[in-house]
Structures are given as structure tokens and as C-alpha cells.
Design a protein around this motif. Sequence first.
Motif, PDB file in Angstrom:
ATOM      1  N   ASP A  69       0.807  -1.237  -0.030  1.00  0.00           N
ATOM      2  CA  ASP A  69      -0.092   0.093   0.056  1.00  0.00           C
ATOM      3  C   ASP A  69       0.901   1.264  -0.069  1.00  0.00           C
ATOM      4  O   ASP A  69       1.936   1.422   0.653  1.00  0.00           O
ATOM      5  CB  ASP A  69      -0.886  -0.019   1.193  1.00  0.00           C
ATOM      6  N   LEU A  75      -4.613  -0.516  -1.017  1.00  0.00           N
ATOM      7  CA  LEU A  75      -5.024  -0.917  -2.262  1.00  0.00           C
ATOM      8  C   LEU A  75      -5.940  -2.496  -1.787  1.00  0.00           C
ATOM      9  O   LEU A  75      -5.619  -3.286  -1.342  1.00  0.00           O
ATOM     10  CB  LEU A  75      -3.811  -1.691  -3.142  1.00  0.00           C
ATOM     11  N   TYR A  91      -4.354   1.570  -9.353  1.00  0.00           N
ATOM     12  CA  TYR A  91      -4.137   1.861  -8.143  1.00  0.00           C
ATOM     13  C   TYR A  91      -3.583   3.365  -8.178  1.00  0.00           C
ATOM     14  O   TYR A  91      -3.790   4.218  -7.410  1.00  0.00           O
ATOM     15  CB  TYR A  91      -3.553   0.763  -7.264  1.00  0.00           C
TER      16      TYR A  91
END
Length: 383
Positions: A69, A75, A91
Amino acid sequence: MNDLSGVHEVDVAVIGAGQAGLSGAYFLGRAGLRPDEGFAVLDHSPGPGGAWQFRWPSLTYAKAHGVHDLPGLPLEGADPARPSAEVVSEYFDRYERTFDLRVHRPVNVSAVREAGGGRLLVETDAGAWSARALINASGTWDRPFIPHYPGQETFLGRQLHTAGYRGAAEFAGRRVIVVGGGTSAVQLLMELAEVAETTWVTRRPPLFREQPFDEDWGRAAIALVEERVRAGLPPQSVVSVTGLAATEAVRAAQARGILDPLPAFDRVTEHGVAWNDGRELAADVILWATGFRAALDHLAPLRLREPGGGIRLDGTTRVAKDPRIHLIGYGPSASTIGANRAGRSAVREIRELLASGAPEARGARGARGPEEPAPVRSPALAH
């Protein structure tokens, strides 16, 4: 002194918009700097995703190693069967829009040099930026490394680096030698073995770890990398120190004999490779899974390298020869988790630099430090 007329002036320039660059940009925003006023993010890639957008399609999110992340936005909801290139690119795109980072792309940085008055001049094919500090997060993808072996130029088959790999199908029925001892080599061997005759060659015997990669082990590994960087030596990757994860899939491949390596060969021949003890191995393809080197040529005008060939850091990210410059994603911060932490600490030090003997940072919204807020919860990724 350079003529700065027509140059974009910011307090901080960020080169690269992969994990490390986005982390640094996020914490610059948290420190009160506004995009395109206080800081500018320059990225040479065609779209969001950093190096992940170039990964081979068969590397699904479930198989991907090292996705972590970014700060402030988890995410979540990614389909493990989708290509990691798609998952991570989406993302990163959402991350840039959520925090209004306004990444400039495609922008190719050619050089960073002194601009006079304590400022740095970042020269690109899209104009120039003048900055008081620099976060360099240019990564390694642009510098695939292939070691030299005698006879390499005589090989009649195909040679390619993992950076150019796009899938196993084109190697069906071929004899493929995979060279390298890292995670990518293991992943590709397991994939290629389904369609091709594979041989694994490594310079050192691979170390597979059964134990979990916990926080203590991670800190110890990063400390070993940091020791080299502080000595002015080129960094080793964190993965090279931690060893390889003995996952269920890896253990199954070991049982099938797919991951039984041979020692490094001594030369390349027209039709394969050979060892000095007389052994030879025929091959149609040599796939170099031999890693990457830091893409730092644009910093050459600043003469930052040490006699040992590396750039010495004072702490985790700050360049010892020039405290205006921070390298994120280099040496001890090369892992995705390390890049997030390094982004925060680099911005804290940059903020102190901007405040010392200089006017308050242009475009600042306030005086708070780069502390991380509660994460923004995001909707699930579309499958």
C-alpha cells in the motif's frame, strides 16, 4: 549562473512517480506544499504505474512479489487473477487523483545541475524546473543489467533480459537457460517450465527461507544494505539479502526439479554455454534475470558518486555530498515498505532545509509536519 527566465520554479522537484516518488509527493502535500507551486512530480512513463506497468501480462496480482500500500490509501479489492500491471497502474492512477499530485508525464529528465543561488536546475524535454531541493525516485527499470561473459556476442540464439519478457508462449518447445538468483528468475522458471525445457544458472546457491519475513528480519536486511551505501558502495537489493520465499508453489517446483540450479558458466558459445571443466549445454534462448542498476545518469553533473562507485547517504535518503538531494528507492529504501517510510523522513528533512535561512516554502498551506493521516478508504478495484 544559468538564466532561469522561463523556468518553472518550485521548492521541491520529484523525479519519478513509482512507489517511491508518489510516497514522497504525498508527504510533501501533507507538509503543506501545493502541487505545481511548492512541488512538481516529473515522470517519464506514458501513464501511472511506475515500473509495474511494464511487467509481463502473465504476472498476475496473486503472483506478484512486493506490492505494498501507498501511504494514506490502501489497495483493496484487487482480483488476484488480473495482471499485476493493470492492478497497480489503476491503483497508482487513483492515488494520484485522490491526492491531486498532478504528475507531469511523459517528461524525460536529461540532467540535474547547479542553477546558482542555492537552487538546482532540472533539465527535461518538456522544459526546465528550478528547485531548492530534489527527491530522486527514478528507480532501476531503465537500466537492466546483463553481465559480460566471453563469447556472448557469438551466440546464435536469442538473448533477452527480463525487462523484455512478455510471456512463456513464444518460448514453447525451446531450450531456455535462465540466469540469475532472484525472485524474477524463480517466477519465470516456474512459468517457462510448463512449455519449455529450462535450466537454471546462478552465481551463488539460492537461499530459500522457510521462516516468515517478519519486521525484525526486514530491519536486519535493510541495515546490511545501508552499511554499503554509507560506505559509498553501490547498493545491493534488499531481496538479495533476505533470500527467496519458500512458498507452496516454490516447494512444488523444487519437488519437480525445476529449481535445481547449476553454477555460473564460464563462457557463451555459438550454440549455448560452457564451463571450464569441459561441460557444455545447448540452448536456444538465454534469459538474463540479472537485475537492474539505479538509473542515476541524470545526476552526473552534480558529481555525487564516491570512489567506490555508489552515492553515499547520510541517513536513509539524504545525499552526503549535497543535503538538498534525497534518493528514495535507492539502497535501504528500495523495498516498497522502505520507500513509504523513506518518503516521510525525506520530506521532514527537506522541510527543515527549506525553513533554515530561507523564506517559508512557496505555496505552503500551513506549518504541520508530514504526518500520515487516517487512510482514505477506497472502493474495490473493478474486476
